[in-house]
Structures are given as structure tokens and as C-alpha cells.
Design a protein around this motif. Sequence first.
Motif, PDB file in Angstrom:
ATOM      1  N   GLY A 165       0.514  -0.906   0.257  1.00 42.21           N
ATOM      2  CA  GLY A 165       0.250  -0.328  -0.035  1.00 42.21           C
ATOM      3  C   GLY A 165       0.674   1.278  -0.011  1.00 42.21           C
ATOM      4  N   GLN A 166       0.266   2.414   0.224  1.00 47.71           N
ATOM      5  CA  GLN A 166       0.959   3.641   0.508  1.00 47.71           C
ATOM      6  C   GLN A 166       1.796   4.117   1.057  1.00 47.71           C
ATOM      7  OE1 GLN A 166      -3.199   5.735  -0.657  1.00 47.71           O
ATOM      8  NE2 GLN A 166      -1.659   6.869  -2.191  1.00 47.71           N
ATOM      9  N   PRO A 167       2.854   3.996   1.055  1.00 43.19           N
ATOM     10  CA  PRO A 167       3.690   4.895   2.951  1.00 43.19           C
ATOM     11  C   PRO A 167       2.892   6.087   3.302  1.00 43.19           C
ATOM     12  CG  PRO A 167       5.104   4.892   1.070  1.00 43.19           C
ATOM     13  CD  PRO A 167       3.839   4.486   0.423  1.00 43.19           C
ATOM     14  N   LEU A 168       3.497   5.600   4.626  1.00 46.40           N
ATOM     15  CA  LEU A 168       3.192   6.762   5.197  1.00 46.40           C
ATOM     16  C   LEU A 168       3.981   7.907   5.736  1.00 46.40           C
ATOM     17  CD1 LEU A 168       0.406   7.841   7.131  1.00 46.40           C
ATOM     18  CD2 LEU A 168       1.088   6.881   9.557  1.00 46.40           C
ATOM     19  N   ILE A 169       3.876   9.130   5.524  1.00 46.51           N
ATOM     20  CA  ILE A 169       4.692  10.190   5.499  1.00 46.51           C
ATOM     21  C   ILE A 169       4.318  11.023   6.441  1.00 46.51           C
ATOM     22  CG2 ILE A 169       6.609  11.597   4.372  1.00 46.51           C
ATOM     23  CD1 ILE A 169       6.468   8.597   3.308  1.00 46.51           C
ATOM     24  N   GLY A 170       5.077  11.332   7.839  1.00 43.66           N
ATOM     25  CA  GLY A 170       4.783  12.173   8.290  1.00 43.66           C
ATOM     26  C   GLY A 170       5.712  13.532   8.106  1.00 43.66           C
ATOM     27  N   MET A 171       5.282  14.148   8.835  1.00 40.74           N
ATOM     28  CA  MET A 171       5.888  16.243   7.987  1.00 40.74           C
ATOM     29  C   MET A 171       5.623  17.158   9.463  1.00 40.74           C
ATOM     30  SD  MET A 171       3.123  16.594   5.153  1.00 40.74           S
ATOM     31  CE  MET A 171       1.746  16.333   5.937  1.00 40.74           C
ATOM     32  N   SER A 172       6.818  17.192   9.800  1.00 36.97           N
ATOM     33  CA  SER A 172       6.608  18.153  10.609  1.00 36.97           C
ATOM     34  C   SER A 172       6.249  19.517  10.476  1.00 36.97           C
ATOM     35  CB  SER A 172       8.520  18.521  11.013  1.00 36.97           C
ATOM     36  OG  SER A 172       8.757  19.650  10.094  1.00 36.97           O
ATOM     37  N   THR A 173       5.485  19.921  11.314  1.00 42.25           N
ATOM     38  CA  THR A 173       4.794  21.840  11.234  1.00 42.25           C
ATOM     39  C   THR A 173       4.836  22.309  12.130  1.00 42.25           C
ATOM     40  OG1 THR A 173       2.748  21.164  13.262  1.00 42.25           O
ATOM     41  CG2 THR A 173       2.699  19.744  11.223  1.00 42.25           C
ATOM     42  N   TYR A 174       4.150  23.871  12.125  1.00 45.06           N
ATOM     43  CA  TYR A 174       4.688  24.696  12.218  1.00 45.06           C
ATOM     44  C   TYR A 174       3.537  24.808  14.007  1.00 45.06           C
ATOM     45  CZ  TYR A 174       6.306  28.018   8.554  1.00 45.06           C
ATOM     46  OH  TYR A 174       6.918  28.083   8.052  1.00 45.06           O
ATOM     47  N   LEU A 175       3.567  25.546  14.618  1.00 45.18           N
ATOM     48  CA  LEU A 175       3.129  25.475  16.300  1.00 45.18           C
ATOM     49  C   LEU A 175       3.016  27.774  16.348  1.00 45.18           C
ATOM     50  CD1 LEU A 175       0.957  24.152  18.632  1.00 45.18           C
ATOM     51  CD2 LEU A 175       3.467  24.973  19.936  1.00 45.18           C
ATOM     52  N   GLY A 202       2.603   9.194  -2.020  1.00 43.52           N
ATOM     53  CA  GLY A 202       2.234   8.696  -0.188  1.00 43.52           C
ATOM     54  C   GLY A 202       1.554   8.992   0.586  1.00 43.52           C
ATOM     55  N   LEU A 203       0.912   8.692   1.796  1.00 47.56           N
ATOM     56  CA  LEU A 203      -0.238   9.198   2.828  1.00 47.56           C
ATOM     57  C   LEU A 203       0.340  10.443   3.759  1.00 47.56           C
ATOM     58  CD1 LEU A 203      -2.175   6.059   3.259  1.00 47.56           C
ATOM     59  CD2 LEU A 203      -2.829   7.687   2.242  1.00 47.56           C
ATOM     60  N   ALA A 204       0.008  11.434   4.028  1.00 43.71           N
ATOM     61  CA  ALA A 204       0.275  12.538   4.593  1.00 43.71           C
ATOM     62  C   ALA A 204      -0.291  12.042   5.647  1.00 43.71           C
ATOM     63  CB  ALA A 204      -0.133  13.793   3.684  1.00 43.71           C
ATOM     64  N   VAL A 205       0.356  13.002   6.690  1.00 49.36           N
ATOM     65  CA  VAL A 205       0.376  12.758   7.996  1.00 49.36           C
ATOM     66  C   VAL A 205       1.419  13.710   8.464  1.00 49.36           C
ATOM     67  CG1 VAL A 205       1.363  10.788   9.710  1.00 49.36           C
ATOM     68  CG2 VAL A 205       0.082  11.552  10.211  1.00 49.36           C
ATOM     69  N   MET A 206       0.942  15.031  10.107  1.00 49.41           N
ATOM     70  CA  MET A 206       1.462  15.702  10.039  1.00 49.41           C
ATOM     71  C   MET A 206       1.082  15.638  11.426  1.00 49.41           C
ATOM     72  SD  MET A 206      -1.834  18.742   9.662  1.00 49.41           S
ATOM     73  CE  MET A 206      -0.749  20.476   9.895  1.00 49.41           C
ATOM     74  N   LEU A 207       3.245  16.004  12.478  1.00 49.69           N
ATOM     75  CA  LEU A 207       3.601  15.748  13.061  1.00 49.69           C
ATOM     76  C   LEU A 207       4.099  17.031  14.050  1.00 49.69           C
ATOM     77  CD1 LEU A 207       6.888  13.413  12.090  1.00 49.69           C
ATOM     78  CD2 LEU A 207       4.062  12.713  13.134  1.00 49.69           C
ATOM     79  N   PRO A 208       2.701  17.540  14.853  1.00 49.73           N
ATOM     80  CA  PRO A 208       2.993  18.368  15.547  1.00 49.73           C
ATOM     81  C   PRO A 208       4.385  18.224  16.640  1.00 49.73           C
ATOM     82  CG  PRO A 208       1.032  17.683  16.056  1.00 49.73           C
ATOM     83  CD  PRO A 208       1.631  16.652  15.726  1.00 49.73           C
ATOM     84  N   PRO A 209       4.602  19.741  17.185  1.00 48.35           N
ATOM     85  CA  PRO A 209       5.515  19.275  18.171  1.00 48.35           C
ATOM     86  C   PRO A 209       5.276  19.380  19.440  1.00 48.35           C
ATOM     87  CG  PRO A 209       5.848  22.048  16.792  1.00 48.35           C
ATOM     88  CD  PRO A 209       4.353  21.244  16.256  1.00 48.35           C
TER      89      PRO A 209
END
Length: 227
Positions: free
Chosen positions: A3-13, A41-48
Motif C-alpha cells: 500500500g501507500q507509505p505513511l509520510i510524517g511531516m513536521s509542522t508549525y505551532l 504517499g499518505l500524508a500525516v502531520m507531526l506537530p511539536p
Amino acid sequence: MAGQPLIGMSTYLAGAQWSVWDMEAVLLPAGYPRLVQRAGGLAVMLPPDAPERAAAAVARIDGLVVAGGPDVDPSRYDAERSPLTGPPAPERDTWELALIEAALAARVPLLGVCRGMQLLNVALGGTLVQHIDGHADGVGIFGRHSVKPVPGTLYAAAVPEETSVPTYHHQAVDRLGKGLAASAYAEDGTVEAIELPESDGWVVGVQWHPEMGEDARVMRELVRAAS
């Protein structure tokens, strides 16, 4: 994995306004998840978060994008603050450095974008130039310039030709961190991409903003490595 890999992305706060609301929010320009999605990919946010949770977060994703944003605090690389360096973002510095360290330890594919490339360099003991000119067209205005790949690198495998890229930064890599190699340069000699040897997994940083352009090849390589 299948399946599609899950890609974590860092974010602003940061403080933000929308509808009737004016409050603290977790933010990321939409270009980042859209680029991940276009690349498969599948995008997911990784907040601080607390740095001790970084390893658990990285264990749940297949690839990591450390996004662009504010200047890295010069204390992170034992330098005095220049008057031209922007305000610190300690919650992002702490969290994203922990994410980078966890991804490197677990050999999770990693792409650093602009600030993310600079943090990758700092995480491995490198330093930064706190101000350069000519890599933006004004406050809040992306510029463009050419980037030339170094043959034989991971970046050159993805993008073998010289290309024009969207750019917005005033800081850059100075001394390379341990094990890192430069894999692309701007015409003025600025290091525009860095990477670890392929034997250490897929770890690349780019100084420009691929999420603001049409070329998805670097992100496709991250997604491929994460698959």
C-alpha cells in the motif's frame, strides 16, 4: 510495506486566524501534503511534542519530511546570534531534532526541506551561515535559481540535470555535519542539497521548496524509499 507509505511531516505551532477564530494552531502550507500525495504517499502531520515521544512517532511512519520554517537557533550549533537571524522557535528545534535523530537511528527515509535541511546538518554537528543574499525575491516572495546536482549522489539519481527551483531562504549550510556530503550547488556556490551515503539509508536535504513547484521527483524518491 504494502500500500501507500505513511509520510510524517513536521509542522508549525503558531497563532492563526480563520472563520471567527484567532488562536494557536498547528500549521503547514498545503503544498507539503499535496506533494506527498502526488508522489504516491499518505500524508500525516507531526506537530511539536515532547522529544521523548519522537522515537514512538517515527516508529509509526514510513518516511519523514522535516518542513521549512523559522531560522534554527544558533545556540544549537554553538554560534552567537546574528542581528539578521530571526526569532527562535524552541518547540520546533527540540521536536524536529529529536525526530531527525530517531529517523536516523531507525533508518527511516528522511527528506529535509529548507530549514529541515539545515536542522539535519546541525543534528550531525554541522554549522550554518546566518545570512546570505540572493535566495529570495523579497519578504514573503519566492525566488528561483538554478541548482546543479553532483554526479553519483542520491539527489542526482532523482534529478540528473540542472534545474530551476523555487527558493526562499537567507541561511545556508556552512560546515557539513558528520558523514554528510553536498549533492547540489547553486551558481553562487551555496550548498543546495546534502545527503548521507546510500549505505545509511535514504537521507536527503534540499535547501529549496519543492512543495512550491511542479517537480515531484525528490519526493517520489522519498516515497519509493519508504515503500
